[in-house]
Design a protein around this motif. Structure first.
Motif, PDB file in Angstrom:
ATOM      1  N   PHE A 135     -32.852  -4.277   4.143  1.00 54.15           N
ATOM      2  CA  PHE A 135     -32.554  -3.014   3.092  1.00 54.15           C
ATOM      3  C   PHE A 135     -31.175  -2.809   2.843  1.00 54.15           C
ATOM      4  N   CYS A 136     -30.572  -3.049   3.847  1.00 55.37           N
ATOM      5  CA  CYS A 136     -29.026  -2.922   3.837  1.00 55.37           C
ATOM      6  C   CYS A 136     -28.398  -3.809   3.164  1.00 55.37           C
ATOM      7  N   ASN A 137     -28.531  -5.010   3.590  1.00 54.04           N
ATOM      8  CA  ASN A 137     -27.902  -6.420   3.319  1.00 54.04           C
ATOM      9  C   ASN A 137     -28.456  -6.975   1.962  1.00 54.04           C
ATOM     10  N   ALA A 138     -29.839  -7.089   1.987  1.00 54.74           N
ATOM     11  CA  ALA A 138     -30.412  -7.949   0.817  1.00 54.74           C
ATOM     12  C   ALA A 138     -30.450  -6.813  -0.301  1.00 54.74           C
ATOM     13  N   TYR A 139     -30.923  -5.720  -0.219  1.00 54.49           N
ATOM     14  CA  TYR A 139     -31.077  -4.858  -1.471  1.00 54.49           C
ATOM     15  C   TYR A 139     -29.653  -4.128  -1.794  1.00 54.49           C
ATOM     16  N   TYR A 140     -29.248  -3.426  -0.834  1.00 53.01           N
ATOM     17  CA  TYR A 140     -28.105  -2.609  -1.201  1.00 53.01           C
ATOM     18  C   TYR A 140     -26.901  -3.574  -1.231  1.00 53.01           C
ATOM     19  N   GLU A 141     -27.022  -4.761  -0.664  1.00 52.85           N
ATOM     20  CA  GLU A 141     -25.844  -5.785  -0.438  1.00 52.85           C
ATOM     21  C   GLU A 141     -24.670  -5.119   0.023  1.00 52.85           C
ATOM     22  N   HIS A 142     -24.630  -4.269   1.205  1.00 48.64           N
ATOM     23  CA  HIS A 142     -23.840  -3.941   1.819  1.00 48.64           C
ATOM     24  C   HIS A 142     -23.800  -4.436   3.318  1.00 48.64           C
ATOM     25  N   ASN A 143     -22.501  -4.382   3.828  1.00 45.71           N
ATOM     26  CA  ASN A 143     -22.385  -5.173   5.205  1.00 45.71           C
ATOM     27  C   ASN A 143     -22.459  -4.554   6.405  1.00 45.71           C
ATOM     28  N   GLN A 144     -22.432  -3.105   6.369  1.00 50.97           N
ATOM     29  CA  GLN A 144     -22.523  -2.306   7.743  1.00 50.97           C
ATOM     30  C   GLN A 144     -23.512  -1.253   7.829  1.00 50.97           C
ATOM     31  N   TYR A 145     -24.401  -1.526   9.163  1.00 54.35           N
ATOM     32  CA  TYR A 145     -25.549  -0.608   9.055  1.00 54.35           C
ATOM     33  C   TYR A 145     -25.327   0.021  10.418  1.00 54.35           C
ATOM     34  N   ASN A 146     -25.589   1.197  10.523  1.00 54.71           N
ATOM     35  CA  ASN A 146     -25.773   2.326  11.605  1.00 54.71           C
ATOM     36  C   ASN A 146     -27.144   2.593  12.026  1.00 54.71           C
ATOM     37  N   ILE A 147     -27.553   2.127  13.070  1.00 53.95           N
ATOM     38  CA  ILE A 147     -28.850   2.254  13.569  1.00 53.95           C
ATOM     39  C   ILE A 147     -29.200   3.587  13.714  1.00 53.95           C
ATOM     40  N   GLU A 148     -28.130   4.488  14.141  1.00 56.00           N
ATOM     41  CA  GLU A 148     -28.472   5.660  14.704  1.00 56.00           C
ATOM     42  C   GLU A 148     -28.799   6.799  13.451  1.00 56.00           C
ATOM     43  N   THR A 149     -27.776   6.491  12.565  1.00 54.58           N
ATOM     44  CA  THR A 149     -27.890   7.231  11.207  1.00 54.58           C
ATOM     45  C   THR A 149     -28.406   6.741  10.044  1.00 54.58           C
ATOM     46  N   THR A 150     -29.005   5.483  10.210  1.00 53.28           N
ATOM     47  CA  THR A 150     -29.450   4.762   8.922  1.00 53.28           C
ATOM     48  C   THR A 150     -28.582   4.613   7.860  1.00 53.28           C
ATOM     49  N   SER A 151     -27.367   4.719   8.218  1.00 49.99           N
ATOM     50  CA  SER A 151     -26.216   4.660   7.097  1.00 49.99           C
ATOM     51  C   SER A 151     -26.079   3.116   6.712  1.00 49.99           C
ATOM     52  N   CYS A 152     -25.965   2.988   5.464  1.00 56.43           N
ATOM     53  CA  CYS A 152     -25.592   1.641   5.246  1.00 56.43           C
ATOM     54  C   CYS A 152     -24.306   1.682   4.372  1.00 56.43           C
ATOM     55  N   SER A 153     -23.335   0.821   4.577  1.00 55.29           N
ATOM     56  CA  SER A 153     -22.089   1.039   4.006  1.00 55.29           C
ATOM     57  C   SER A 153     -21.302  -0.294   3.594  1.00 55.29           C
ATOM     58  N   GLN A 154     -20.372  -0.179   2.761  1.00 55.10           N
ATOM     59  CA  GLN A 154     -19.440  -1.310   2.659  1.00 55.10           C
ATOM     60  C   GLN A 154     -17.905  -0.585   2.313  1.00 55.10           C
ATOM     61  N   SER A 155     -16.857  -1.689   2.620  1.00 53.77           N
ATOM     62  CA  SER A 155     -15.532  -1.306   2.212  1.00 53.77           C
ATOM     63  C   SER A 155     -15.101  -2.481   1.388  1.00 53.77           C
ATOM     64  N   ALA A 156     -14.582  -2.358   0.384  1.00 49.93           N
ATOM     65  CA  ALA A 156     -14.126  -3.330  -0.523  1.00 49.93           C
ATOM     66  C   ALA A 156     -12.434  -3.187  -0.742  1.00 49.93           C
ATOM     67  N   ALA A 157     -11.855  -4.077  -0.798  1.00 47.37           N
ATOM     68  CA  ALA A 157     -10.237  -3.895  -1.082  1.00 47.37           C
ATOM     69  C   ALA A 157      -9.988  -5.055  -2.264  1.00 47.37           C
ATOM     70  N   ILE A 158      -9.491  -4.521  -3.160  1.00 45.71           N
ATOM     71  CA  ILE A 158      -9.139  -5.407  -4.081  1.00 45.71           C
ATOM     72  C   ILE A 158      -7.473  -5.208  -4.406  1.00 45.71           C
ATOM     73  N   ASN A 159      -6.860  -6.403  -4.508  1.00 46.90           N
ATOM     74  CA  ASN A 159      -5.419  -6.506  -4.866  1.00 46.90           C
ATOM     75  C   ASN A 159      -5.208  -7.027  -6.497  1.00 46.90           C
ATOM     76  N   GLY A 160      -4.146  -6.984  -7.022  1.00 43.97           N
ATOM     77  CA  GLY A 160      -3.817  -7.648  -8.264  1.00 43.97           C
ATOM     78  C   GLY A 160      -2.560  -7.016  -8.749  1.00 43.97           C
ATOM     79  N   THR A 161      -2.195  -6.894 -10.051  1.00 45.37           N
ATOM     80  CA  THR A 161      -1.148  -6.584 -10.839  1.00 45.37           C
ATOM     81  C   THR A 161      -1.302  -5.695 -11.860  1.00 45.37           C
ATOM     82  N   TRP A 162      -0.374  -5.156 -12.563  1.00 44.10           N
ATOM     83  CA  TRP A 162      -0.423  -4.449 -13.811  1.00 44.10           C
ATOM     84  C   TRP A 162       0.916  -4.416 -14.512  1.00 44.10           C
TER      85      TRP A 162
END
Length: 243
Positions: free
Chosen positions: A135-162
């Motif tokens: 449910f976390c990885n395949a459906y919501y496509e996040h990579n962090q699952y907390n079995i105690e809280t059932t929280s599914c999360s991700q962190s993304a970091a993007i770099n570039g220029t402007w």
């Protein structure tokens, strides 16, 4: 003898006055010439985007229609916990992006019955039967699952220029290696192969977005208005503050 002395004295005085006047005139002309070439005079206009900027809030609109009925809360809709968008004076761009979803709440509100062991199941729609990790990885496509809280999360970091276009009042941001997931949000994934495993994932070696900017005359802050990461023409306004 006295007359000769006075004549010499008068001649020296005239010579001194001539030299002083010449110096004054030369200095005055030199200052005027310098003013013509001085790029730091008070009349020059500076770019309002100069400095280090960060986004402290986001407003979004459905289909870029800017009415009260179309206003959306992108933080809630996209399950964004926090983000930090930096546009630095050296021309670099940094975006940090955190999302989290409570899987138990999502399952019970929309899909069916939740079990900490078996995950989410639906007696009618079997394709909603997911284990917690699926449910976390395949459906919501996040990579962090907390079995105690059932929280599914991700962190993304993007770099570039402007870069800024003062004549058009636009800022163009160029982001490196962005995977946009099936929900139209940036993903933690950074490789094209991994991004290709997502159901509707799109990988961009370079993702370019152009934002119109406007300056708040009272606060001096700047709003950047442009498209979100998805392709459905939804738009966002980043409210930028000067650091």
């Amino acid at each position: 003898m006295f007359k000769v002395f006075n004549a010499i004295k008068i001649h020296l005085l005239k010579t001194s006055v001539f030299i002083l006047c010449s110096i004054f005139l030369f200095s005055s002309c030199e200052e005027q010439i310098d003013d013509l070439w001085d790029n730091n005079d008070d009349t020059q206009t500076f770019s309002p985007v100069i400095g280090d900027w960060y986004a402290d809030s986001i407003k979004s609109f459905y289909s870029c229609v800017k009415t009260a009925d179309s206003t959306a809360d992108v933080m809630i809709d996209s399950y964004i916990d926090n983000y930090n968008l930096w546009l630095l004076s050296d021309g670099s761009l940094q975006l940090y992006f955190d999302q989290s979803i409570n899987l138990q709440n999502e399952c019970e509100d929309f899909y069916g019955t939740w079990s900490n062991t078996n995950g989410c199941s639906d007696s009618y729609y079997e394709y909603y039967d997911y284990s917690p990790i699926e449910f976390c990885n395949a459906y919501y496509e996040h990579n962090q699952y907390n079995i105690e809280t059932t929280s599914c999360s991700q962190s993304a970091a993007i770099n570039g220029t402007w870069t800024a276009n003062e004549a058009a009042s636009t800022v163009t941001v160029i982001m490196d290696s962005v995977c946009v997931n099936s929900f139209g949000n940036p993903s933690y994934l950074s490789s094209p192969d991994a991004c290709g495993t997502l159901e509707y994932g799109q990988y961009f070696p370079i993702l370019e977005r152009t934002f119109n900017y406007s300056v708040n005359s009272q606060t001096g802050n700047i709003d950047f208005e442009g498209s979100w990461f998805d392709d459905d023409s939804s738009c966002v306004i980043f409210h930028m503050s000067l650091q």
